[in-house]
Scaffold this motif. Structure first.
Motif, mmCIF file in Angstrom:
data_model
loop_
_atom_site.group_PDB
_atom_site.id
_atom_site.type_symbol
_atom_site.label_atom_id
_atom_site.label_comp_id
_atom_site.label_asym_id
_atom_site.label_seq_id
_atom_site.Cartn_x
_atom_site.Cartn_y
_atom_site.Cartn_z
ATOM 1 N N SER A 149 0.498 -0.729 -0.533
ATOM 2 C CA SER A 149 0.041 -0.030 0.182
ATOM 3 C C SER A 149 0.860 0.858 0.407
ATOM 4 O O SER A 149 0.637 2.039 -0.242
ATOM 5 C CB SER A 149 -1.018 0.180 1.020
ATOM 6 O OG SER A 149 -0.593 0.036 2.334
ATOM 7 N N PHE A 150 2.168 1.641 0.192
ATOM 8 C CA PHE A 150 3.418 2.296 0.172
ATOM 9 C C PHE A 150 3.532 2.657 -1.780
ATOM 10 O O PHE A 150 3.591 1.953 -1.570
ATOM 11 C CB PHE A 150 4.393 1.654 0.683
ATOM 12 C CG PHE A 150 5.363 3.301 0.172
ATOM 13 C CD1 PHE A 150 4.902 4.314 1.593
ATOM 14 C CD2 PHE A 150 6.388 3.031 -0.475
ATOM 15 C CE1 PHE A 150 6.317 5.515 1.548
ATOM 16 C CE2 PHE A 150 7.866 3.794 -0.263
ATOM 17 C CZ PHE A 150 6.865 5.278 0.436
ATOM 18 N N LYS A 151 3.200 3.362 -1.858
ATOM 19 C CA LYS A 151 2.525 4.090 -3.072
ATOM 20 C C LYS A 151 3.435 5.462 -3.314
ATOM 21 O O LYS A 151 3.948 5.759 -4.884
ATOM 22 C CB LYS A 151 1.214 5.045 -3.215
ATOM 23 C CG LYS A 151 -0.061 4.308 -2.842
ATOM 24 C CD LYS A 151 -0.649 5.234 -3.673
ATOM 25 C CE LYS A 151 -2.433 4.453 -3.536
ATOM 26 N NZ LYS A 151 -2.321 2.491 -2.994
ATOM 27 N N GLU A 202 4.130 8.571 -2.311
ATOM 28 C CA GLU A 202 3.325 9.812 -2.360
ATOM 29 C C GLU A 202 4.596 10.717 -1.715
ATOM 30 O O GLU A 202 4.425 12.524 -1.925
ATOM 31 C CB GLU A 202 2.218 10.415 -2.356
ATOM 32 C CG GLU A 202 1.553 9.478 -3.600
ATOM 33 C CD GLU A 202 0.040 8.512 -3.401
ATOM 34 O OE1 GLU A 202 0.017 9.343 -2.324
ATOM 35 O OE2 GLU A 202 -0.285 8.800 -4.668
ATOM 36 N N SER A 203 4.568 10.499 -0.775
ATOM 37 C CA SER A 203 5.391 11.298 0.789
ATOM 38 C C SER A 203 6.905 9.617 0.446
ATOM 39 O O SER A 203 7.284 9.178 0.694
ATOM 40 C CB SER A 203 4.661 11.191 1.851
ATOM 41 O OG SER A 203 4.725 9.628 2.435
ATOM 42 N N PHE A 218 9.030 7.249 2.818
ATOM 43 C CA PHE A 218 9.020 6.476 3.458
ATOM 44 C C PHE A 218 8.480 6.220 4.948
ATOM 45 O O PHE A 218 7.861 5.682 5.903
ATOM 46 C CB PHE A 218 9.677 5.178 3.269
ATOM 47 C CG PHE A 218 10.196 3.386 3.874
ATOM 48 C CD1 PHE A 218 8.207 2.829 3.484
ATOM 49 C CD2 PHE A 218 10.641 3.262 4.428
ATOM 50 C CE1 PHE A 218 8.359 1.442 3.438
ATOM 51 C CE2 PHE A 218 9.788 2.186 4.997
ATOM 52 C CZ PHE A 218 9.092 0.541 4.423
ATOM 53 N N THR A 268 7.835 8.307 6.147
ATOM 54 C CA THR A 268 6.405 9.442 6.967
ATOM 55 C C THR A 268 5.627 8.165 7.349
ATOM 56 O O THR A 268 4.594 8.772 7.769
ATOM 57 C CB THR A 268 6.475 10.986 6.058
ATOM 58 O OG1 THR A 268 7.528 11.474 5.775
ATOM 59 C CG2 THR A 268 5.161 11.387 6.462
ATOM 60 N N TRP A 269 5.658 7.108 5.744
ATOM 61 C CA TRP A 269 4.570 6.725 6.438
ATOM 62 C C TRP A 269 4.797 5.564 7.705
ATOM 63 O O TRP A 269 3.911 5.607 7.942
ATOM 64 C CB TRP A 269 5.026 5.789 4.400
ATOM 65 C CG TRP A 269 3.693 5.233 4.399
ATOM 66 C CD1 TRP A 269 2.291 5.036 3.127
ATOM 67 C CD2 TRP A 269 4.052 3.300 4.594
ATOM 68 N NE1 TRP A 269 2.365 3.683 4.132
ATOM 69 C CE2 TRP A 269 2.325 2.157 4.043
ATOM 70 C CE3 TRP A 269 5.216 2.825 5.008
ATOM 71 C CZ2 TRP A 269 2.404 1.164 4.575
ATOM 72 C CZ3 TRP A 269 4.730 1.264 4.585
ATOM 73 C CH2 TRP A 269 3.716 0.737 3.997
ATOM 74 N N SER A 284 3.317 7.431 10.679
ATOM 75 C CA SER A 284 2.063 7.255 10.777
ATOM 76 C C SER A 284 1.305 6.254 11.056
ATOM 77 O O SER A 284 0.404 6.477 12.119
ATOM 78 C CB SER A 284 1.740 8.658 9.060
ATOM 79 O OG SER A 284 1.614 7.245 8.095
ATOM 80 N N ILE A 285 1.986 5.190 10.177
ATOM 81 C CA ILE A 285 0.998 4.323 10.507
ATOM 82 C C ILE A 285 1.587 3.542 11.936
ATOM 83 O O ILE A 285 0.620 3.410 12.743
ATOM 84 C CB ILE A 285 2.165 2.994 9.740
ATOM 85 C CG1 ILE A 285 1.673 3.156 8.439
ATOM 86 C CG2 ILE A 285 1.327 1.320 10.377
ATOM 87 C CD1 ILE A 285 1.502 1.600 7.362
#
Length: 129
Positions: free
Chosen positions: A66-68, A70-71, A73, A75-76, A79-80
């Motif tokens: 699901s990591f696209k 757009e930011s 890694f 940061t992703w 957030s998780i």
């Protein structure tokens, strides 16, 4: 975090999502300290932080697809981890609400001999300041 270029990290994430074990290990090792430090800051104890870190890293592994990109890694991952920790903390304190009496008892009955040294070699006089 391990130092990977954006291109290297993107390639590792793509390979990890495809099931390459070495890439999964590299991706996870690049963020595990970030996750643990955030967990420790939010939860306050090593055992809780270790448990939460394991759960968060599992979430990261199982959701790599699901990591696209757009930011960043990190940061992703952040957030998780933050979402998980907010829920964890909410449930943790719902079961065991803390009070000043709890902290006072913890301080009075602390096992000082088993407290890890977190000073990282900093002189005591500097810490005292």
């Amino acid at each position: 975090m391990n130092q990977f270029t954006n291109e290297e990290l993107s390639e590792l994430i793509k390979n990890a999502a495809a099931g390459d074990k070495k890439s999964v290990e590299a991706v996870i090792s690049s963020v595990q300290d970030l996750v643990f430090n955030l967990s420790l800051r939010m939860l306050g104890t090593f055992p809780d932080a270790e448990d939460a870190t394991q759960e968060i890293l599992l979430k990261i592994i199982t959701h790599l697809n699901s990591f696209k990109g757009e930011s960043a890694f990190s940061t992703w991952v952040f957030s998780i981890a933050l979402n998980y920790l907010k829920n964890y903390k909410k449930h943790m304190f719902a079961k065991f609400p803390l009070s000043f009496e709890f902290y006072a008892e913890d301080i009075e009955n602390a096992d000082i001999a088993n407290v890890p040294d977190l000073t990282q070699g900093v002189e005591q006089s500097i810490l005292a300041e």
